[in-house]
Design an enzyme around this catalytic site. Structure first.
Site, PDB file in Angstrom:
ATOM      1  N   THR A  26     -37.125  49.579  -7.530  1.00 57.78           N
ATOM      2  CA  THR A  26     -36.778  50.857  -8.149  1.00 57.78           C
ATOM      3  C   THR A  26     -35.294  51.122  -7.982  1.00 57.78           C
ATOM      4  O   THR A  26     -34.783  51.143  -6.861  1.00 57.78           O
ATOM      5  CB  THR A  26     -37.566  52.020  -7.524  1.00 57.78           C
ATOM      6  OG1 THR A  26     -37.278  52.083  -6.123  1.00 57.78           O
ATOM      7  CG2 THR A  26     -39.057  51.855  -7.746  1.00 57.78           C
ATOM      8  N   GLU A  78     -36.052  57.406  -9.010  1.00 61.89           N
ATOM      9  CA  GLU A  78     -36.141  55.955  -8.858  1.00 61.89           C
ATOM     10  C   GLU A  78     -36.792  55.351 -10.085  1.00 61.89           C
ATOM     11  O   GLU A  78     -37.929  55.679 -10.417  1.00 61.89           O
ATOM     12  CB  GLU A  78     -36.973  55.607  -7.617  1.00 61.89           C
ATOM     13  CG  GLU A  78     -36.416  56.223  -6.342  1.00 61.89           C
ATOM     14  CD  GLU A  78     -37.019  55.611  -5.093  1.00 61.89           C
ATOM     15  OE1 GLU A  78     -37.660  54.543  -5.197  1.00 61.89           O
ATOM     16  OE2 GLU A  78     -36.841  56.207  -4.021  1.00 61.89           O
ATOM     17  N   HIS A  83     -39.107  44.963 -16.906  1.00 62.31           N
ATOM     18  CA  HIS A  83     -38.465  43.730 -17.370  1.00 62.31           C
ATOM     19  C   HIS A  83     -38.092  42.928 -16.130  1.00 62.31           C
ATOM     20  O   HIS A  83     -37.749  43.508 -15.103  1.00 62.31           O
ATOM     21  CB  HIS A  83     -37.201  44.060 -18.176  1.00 62.31           C
ATOM     22  CG  HIS A  83     -36.474  42.824 -18.663  1.00 62.31           C
ATOM     23  ND1 HIS A  83     -36.930  42.066 -19.713  1.00 62.31           N
ATOM     24  CD2 HIS A  83     -35.345  42.229 -18.212  1.00 62.31           C
ATOM     25  CE1 HIS A  83     -36.108  41.043 -19.885  1.00 62.31           C
ATOM     26  NE2 HIS A  83     -35.129  41.119 -19.004  1.00 62.31           N
ATOM     27  N   TYR A  90     -26.891  46.625  -8.920  1.00 62.34           N
ATOM     28  CA  TYR A  90     -26.218  47.685  -8.154  1.00 62.34           C
ATOM     29  C   TYR A  90     -24.807  47.870  -8.719  1.00 62.34           C
ATOM     30  O   TYR A  90     -24.123  46.897  -9.060  1.00 62.34           O
ATOM     31  CB  TYR A  90     -26.112  47.306  -6.682  1.00 62.34           C
ATOM     32  CG  TYR A  90     -27.434  47.302  -5.943  1.00 62.34           C
ATOM     33  CD1 TYR A  90     -28.119  48.490  -5.682  1.00 62.34           C
ATOM     34  CD2 TYR A  90     -27.989  46.112  -5.496  1.00 62.34           C
ATOM     35  CE1 TYR A  90     -29.326  48.491  -4.996  1.00 62.34           C
ATOM     36  CE2 TYR A  90     -29.187  46.093  -4.802  1.00 62.34           C
ATOM     37  CZ  TYR A  90     -29.854  47.287  -4.554  1.00 62.34           C
ATOM     38  OH  TYR A  90     -31.042  47.270  -3.881  1.00 62.34           O
ATOM     39  N   ARG A 103     -48.157  61.626 -14.063  1.00 64.81           N
ATOM     40  CA  ARG A 103     -48.974  62.258 -13.008  1.00 64.81           C
ATOM     41  C   ARG A 103     -48.065  62.846 -11.934  1.00 64.81           C
ATOM     42  O   ARG A 103     -46.866  62.584 -11.901  1.00 64.81           O
ATOM     43  CB  ARG A 103     -49.923  61.234 -12.373  1.00 64.81           C
ATOM     44  CG  ARG A 103     -49.202  60.061 -11.696  1.00 64.81           C
ATOM     45  CD  ARG A 103     -50.162  59.148 -10.941  1.00 64.81           C
ATOM     46  NE  ARG A 103     -49.496  57.951 -10.448  1.00 64.81           N
ATOM     47  CZ  ARG A 103     -48.849  57.867  -9.288  1.00 64.81           C
ATOM     48  NH1 ARG A 103     -48.744  58.925  -8.494  1.00 64.81           N
ATOM     49  NH2 ARG A 103     -48.273  56.734  -8.921  1.00 64.81           N
ATOM     50  N   LYS A 106     -48.294  61.517  -5.329  1.00 66.58           N
ATOM     51  CA  LYS A 106     -49.476  61.463  -4.475  1.00 66.58           C
ATOM     52  C   LYS A 106     -49.193  60.529  -3.316  1.00 66.58           C
ATOM     53  O   LYS A 106     -48.349  59.652  -3.401  1.00 66.58           O
ATOM     54  CB  LYS A 106     -50.669  60.874  -5.245  1.00 66.58           C
ATOM     55  CG  LYS A 106     -51.463  61.892  -6.034  1.00 66.58           C
ATOM     56  CD  LYS A 106     -52.726  61.263  -6.585  1.00 66.58           C
ATOM     57  CE  LYS A 106     -52.443  60.511  -7.840  1.00 66.58           C
ATOM     58  NZ  LYS A 106     -53.448  60.458  -8.839  1.00 66.58           N
TER      59      LYS A 106
END
Ligand code: ADP
Ligand code: MG
Length: 147
Positions: A26, A78, A83, A90, A103, A106
């Site tokens: 991420t 994130e 791909h 970075y 959603r 959680k």
């Protein structure tokens, strides 16, 4: 309503929570990008489109969450780009458009459950982004304006 929401920023290092080891890296945005989020974009999982620099536009899922590093007073954004990249990016500019909401945030009983949830988020993103009203955002001038 703030969707679709366009933003871009430099990819910065996260806290190395091992996303990459899970096969789901991420890319983190800096606080400056997170601080500009409209108040009505709640935390949770979103889908949309993303590109690195002037590269191709890919599907993405983004987690907007309360950042434990700042004692949950700050949000983080994130982005997992759907791909396989040969190298990390970075320091490069990540441009995204948030298209829809999947959603809420959680916590999951196990790592397996977390990974299963993320993989189902990715599948949902892939399907939803094929809708004509969503696929047209892939071609938006936002992604072709050179930066
Ligand atoms: P960090 O804690 O620094 O965010 P991650 O394990 O989450 O570390 O890996 C994120 C980094 O992996 C990104 O900043 C980017 O440079 C690289 N990366 C490679 N492929 C992807 C991808 N498909 N989506 C997002 N980031 C990717
Ligand atoms: Mg990360």
């Amino acid at each position: 309503k703030s969707l679709p929401y366009f933003c871009r920023g430099e990819v910065v290092r996260g806290f190395g929570r091992g996303s990459k080891e899970l096969g789901i890296p991420t890319a983190n945005f800096p606080d400056s990008v997170v601080d500009n989020l409209p108040a009505d974009i709640s935390t949770g999982i979103y889908y949309g489109w993303a590109c690195i620099g002037n590269g191709d536009v890919y599907k993405m899922v983004m987690s907007i969450g309360w950042n434990p590093y700042y004692k949950n007073t700050k949000k983080s954004m994130e982005t997992h780009v759907i791909h396989k990249f040969k190298e990390d990016f970075y320091g490069q500019t990540l441009s995204v458009v948030l298209v829809g909401y999947i959603r809420s945030e959680k916590s999951f009983p196990s790592l397996e459950d977390l990974i299963a949830a993320i993989n189902s988020d990715i599948e949902e993103a892939k399907v939803k982004l094929e809708l004509p009203e969503h696929i047209k955002l892939k071609e938006d001038n936002f992604f072709t304006s050179t930066t």
